[in-house]
Design an enzyme around this catalytic site. Structure first.
Site, mmCIF file in Angstrom:
data_model
loop_
_atom_site.group_PDB
_atom_site.id
_atom_site.type_symbol
_atom_site.label_atom_id
_atom_site.label_comp_id
_atom_site.label_asym_id
_atom_site.label_seq_id
_atom_site.Cartn_x
_atom_site.Cartn_y
_atom_site.Cartn_z
ATOM 1 N N ASN A 101 0.855 -1.189 0.000
ATOM 2 C CA ASN A 101 0.000 0.000 0.000
ATOM 3 C C ASN A 101 0.898 1.248 0.000
ATOM 4 O O ASN A 101 1.719 1.416 0.899
ATOM 5 C CB ASN A 101 -0.893 -0.060 1.252
ATOM 6 C CG ASN A 101 -1.839 1.096 1.339
ATOM 7 O OD1 ASN A 101 -1.432 2.228 1.093
ATOM 8 N ND2 ASN A 101 -3.077 0.851 1.692
ATOM 9 N N HIS A 161 0.966 6.182 1.915
ATOM 10 C CA HIS A 161 1.705 7.107 2.781
ATOM 11 C C HIS A 161 2.903 7.761 2.106
ATOM 12 O O HIS A 161 3.470 8.708 2.656
ATOM 13 C CB HIS A 161 2.024 6.439 4.111
ATOM 14 C CG HIS A 161 0.740 6.157 4.836
ATOM 15 N ND1 HIS A 161 -0.130 7.169 5.193
ATOM 16 C CD2 HIS A 161 0.125 5.003 5.160
ATOM 17 C CE1 HIS A 161 -1.198 6.632 5.753
ATOM 18 N NE2 HIS A 161 -1.080 5.323 5.740
ATOM 19 N N HIS A 163 -5.557 3.696 -1.854
ATOM 20 C CA HIS A 163 -6.879 4.076 -1.326
ATOM 21 C C HIS A 163 -7.186 5.512 -1.747
ATOM 22 O O HIS A 163 -6.522 6.448 -1.291
ATOM 23 C CB HIS A 163 -6.842 3.944 0.202
ATOM 24 C CG HIS A 163 -8.134 4.252 0.883
ATOM 25 N ND1 HIS A 163 -8.281 4.164 2.253
ATOM 26 C CD2 HIS A 163 -9.346 4.634 0.413
ATOM 27 C CE1 HIS A 163 -9.513 4.483 2.583
ATOM 28 N NE2 HIS A 163 -10.183 4.797 1.492
ATOM 29 N N ARG A 193 -9.317 8.256 -1.103
ATOM 30 C CA ARG A 193 -10.312 8.683 -0.102
ATOM 31 C C ARG A 193 -11.145 9.823 -0.658
ATOM 32 O O ARG A 193 -10.690 10.585 -1.509
ATOM 33 C CB ARG A 193 -9.607 9.138 1.185
ATOM 34 C CG ARG A 193 -8.886 8.020 1.917
ATOM 35 C CD ARG A 193 -8.365 8.525 3.254
ATOM 36 N NE ARG A 193 -9.431 8.728 4.200
ATOM 37 C CZ ARG A 193 -9.704 7.906 5.211
ATOM 38 N NH1 ARG A 193 -8.973 6.846 5.445
ATOM 39 N NH2 ARG A 193 -10.710 8.169 6.024
ATOM 40 N N ARG A 195 -6.921 12.873 0.777
ATOM 41 C CA ARG A 195 -5.843 13.307 1.689
ATOM 42 C C ARG A 195 -4.487 12.713 1.316
ATOM 43 O O ARG A 195 -3.469 13.259 1.677
ATOM 44 C CB ARG A 195 -6.189 12.996 3.150
ATOM 45 C CG ARG A 195 -6.118 11.537 3.500
ATOM 46 C CD ARG A 195 -6.273 11.316 4.987
ATOM 47 N NE ARG A 195 -7.623 11.586 5.444
ATOM 48 C CZ ARG A 195 -8.154 11.030 6.535
ATOM 49 N NH1 ARG A 195 -7.430 10.200 7.261
ATOM 50 N NH2 ARG A 195 -9.374 11.289 6.911
ATOM 51 N N GLU A 216 -8.692 0.723 -3.489
ATOM 52 C CA GLU A 216 -9.445 0.719 -2.241
ATOM 53 C C GLU A 216 -10.286 1.987 -2.192
ATOM 54 O O GLU A 216 -9.782 3.078 -2.487
ATOM 55 C CB GLU A 216 -8.402 0.731 -1.118
ATOM 56 C CG GLU A 216 -8.858 0.150 0.167
ATOM 57 C CD GLU A 216 -7.800 0.347 1.237
ATOM 58 O OE1 GLU A 216 -6.667 -0.156 1.065
ATOM 59 O OE2 GLU A 216 -8.118 1.014 2.225
ATOM 60 N N THR A 222 -8.307 3.686 8.314
ATOM 61 C CA THR A 222 -9.540 2.893 8.254
ATOM 62 C C THR A 222 -9.684 2.150 9.577
ATOM 63 O O THR A 222 -8.978 1.195 9.842
ATOM 64 C CB THR A 222 -9.462 1.915 7.068
ATOM 65 O OG1 THR A 222 -8.991 2.631 5.927
ATOM 66 C CG2 THR A 222 -10.809 1.316 6.763
ATOM 67 N N GLU A 267 -11.206 -9.164 3.019
ATOM 68 C CA GLU A 267 -9.926 -8.822 3.650
ATOM 69 C C GLU A 267 -10.206 -8.627 5.131
ATOM 70 O O GLU A 267 -10.992 -7.749 5.516
ATOM 71 C CB GLU A 267 -9.335 -7.556 3.021
ATOM 72 C CG GLU A 267 -8.007 -7.200 3.703
ATOM 73 C CD GLU A 267 -7.194 -6.156 2.958
ATOM 74 O OE1 GLU A 267 -7.299 -6.073 1.711
ATOM 75 O OE2 GLU A 267 -6.448 -5.436 3.628
ATOM 76 N N HIS A 318 -3.755 -4.469 7.659
ATOM 77 C CA HIS A 318 -3.861 -3.269 8.497
ATOM 78 C C HIS A 318 -2.955 -3.395 9.713
ATOM 79 O O HIS A 318 -3.093 -4.315 10.508
ATOM 80 C CB HIS A 318 -5.287 -2.956 8.960
ATOM 81 C CG HIS A 318 -5.474 -1.462 9.149
ATOM 82 N ND1 HIS A 318 -5.040 -0.806 10.272
ATOM 83 C CD2 HIS A 318 -5.975 -0.521 8.332
ATOM 84 C CE1 HIS A 318 -5.296 0.486 10.126
ATOM 85 N NE2 HIS A 318 -5.857 0.688 8.964
HETATM 86 N N1 PXP Z 1 -5.885 -3.053 3.849
HETATM 87 C C1 PXP Z 1 -6.817 -2.088 3.928
HETATM 88 C C2 PXP Z 1 -8.183 -2.423 3.455
HETATM 89 C C3 PXP Z 1 -6.503 -0.811 4.409
HETATM 90 O O1 PXP Z 1 -7.451 0.142 4.504
HETATM 91 C C4 PXP Z 1 -5.172 -0.526 4.775
HETATM 92 C C5 PXP Z 1 -4.795 0.853 5.223
HETATM 93 O O2 PXP Z 1 -5.007 1.758 4.219
HETATM 94 C C6 PXP Z 1 -4.229 -1.549 4.662
HETATM 95 C C7 PXP Z 1 -4.613 -2.812 4.223
HETATM 96 C C8 PXP Z 1 -2.793 -1.334 5.015
HETATM 97 O O3 PXP Z 1 -2.692 -0.986 6.360
HETATM 98 P P1 PXP Z 1 -1.329 -0.401 6.888
HETATM 99 O O4 PXP Z 1 -1.054 0.846 6.108
HETATM 100 O O5 PXP Z 1 -1.597 -0.151 8.332
HETATM 101 O O6 PXP Z 1 -0.281 -1.457 6.651
#
Ligand code: PXP
Length: 256
Positions: A13, A16, A49, A51, A55, A76, A107, A157, A200
């Site tokens: 992901n 960030h 993602h 949003r 952001r 996402e 999330t 998931e 997550h």
């Molecule tokens: N899976 C989903 C559905 C998420 O919303 C997120 C966070 O955006 C992640 C995985 C990844 O989580 P993390 O960034 O905490 O590793």
């Protein structure tokens, strides 16, 4: 069916990287460059993602990811009309539906599929028809898992955030109970024909027991990896995650 035998996929992901870019209103660091680097370093997919408040990831990032990635994109988003039309325009490999509140930092919980069966069935139908694998980001509650199967989702998931928080707060008995619930959830989802993913909050310290669940086919990991990339570089951070995941998987008993 012999499960747990296949390679566990790692989805990276890159949200960030965009968070850092947007903090200064600059054009760098570029999340698409990070996605391509992750792809080269062995990521099996990229998750982004979009949003409602944009952001981190922006519309143009999704366009660029679709144009440049060779691994699948997991798009996402919240289950809104706007996001549905963006997904239908791009037709990514997967669409993962998540709950979204403006005031949350990330999330925070899973989607309440059970209370929204009719709307979500209608919502995902065009996405399925467009060839997207639709995934529901949910907790391990059996009601949510059964509802996800009922609406015709291909994937669930499972939200590992609470398990990770309990681990980092040294609440090990509660962590183990949460892990057991995730294990039961993964079994139930698999028995209903759903492909099981998880994610997550996962780190090198927490990923092993989740990677060892034989029903889990894919992990999606972002925040920790992007943070770790500051110290090691993204490629080495990802390689180490892969090593920890794969060794936990190899040590686990395959289930049948
Ligand atoms: N899976 C989903 C559905 C998420 O919303 C997120 C966070 O955006 C992640 C995985 C990844 O989580 P993390 O960034 O905490 O590793």
């Amino acid at each position: 069916m012999n499960i747990g035998a296949g390679k566990l996929r790692l989805g990276v992901n890159i949200d960030h990287v965009a968070t850092v870019r947007n903090a200064r209103g600059s054009s760098y660091p570029d999340p698409v460059r990070a996605a391509l680097l992750a792809q080269t370093a062995g990521a099996d997919g990229i998750t982004a993602h979009l949003r409602e408040d944009r952001r981190h990831i922006r519309d143009a990032d999704i366009t660029a990811l679709m144009a440049t990635l060779t691994v699948p994109l997991n798009f996402e988003c919240a289950a809104t009309e706007e996001m549905q039309s963006i997904a239908l325009r791009h037709r990514p490999h997967a669409v993962c539906l998540v709950p979204e509140k403006r005031e949350e930092r990330t999330t925070e919980g899973g989607l309440d599929v059970a209370s929204d069966i009719e709307r979500l069935t209608d919502f995902i139908t065009p996405l399925r028809e467009a060839g997207c694998r639709v995934s529901m980001f949910i907790g391990h509650d059996p009601r949510q898992i059964e509802a996800s199967a009922r609406i015709g989702a291909a994937v669930v998931e499972l939200h590992t955030g609470h398990y990770c928080d309990l681990h980092h707060e040294d609440r090990f008995a509660e962590r183990d109970a949460e892990l057991a619930a995730l294990r039961d959830g993964a079994r139930l989802a698999h028995s209903l024909g759903l492909e099981v993913h998880a994610g997550h909050g996962l780190t090198y310290d927490t990923v092993g027991p989740i990677a060892a669940l034989p029903e889990v086919m894919e992990l999606n990991i972002g925040h920790f990896l992007i943070g770790e990339a500051i110290f090691r570089g993204l490629g080495p951070a990802l390689t180490e995650m892969r090593r920890v995941m794969d060794s936990a998987r190899a040590d686990a008993k395959p289930a049948r």
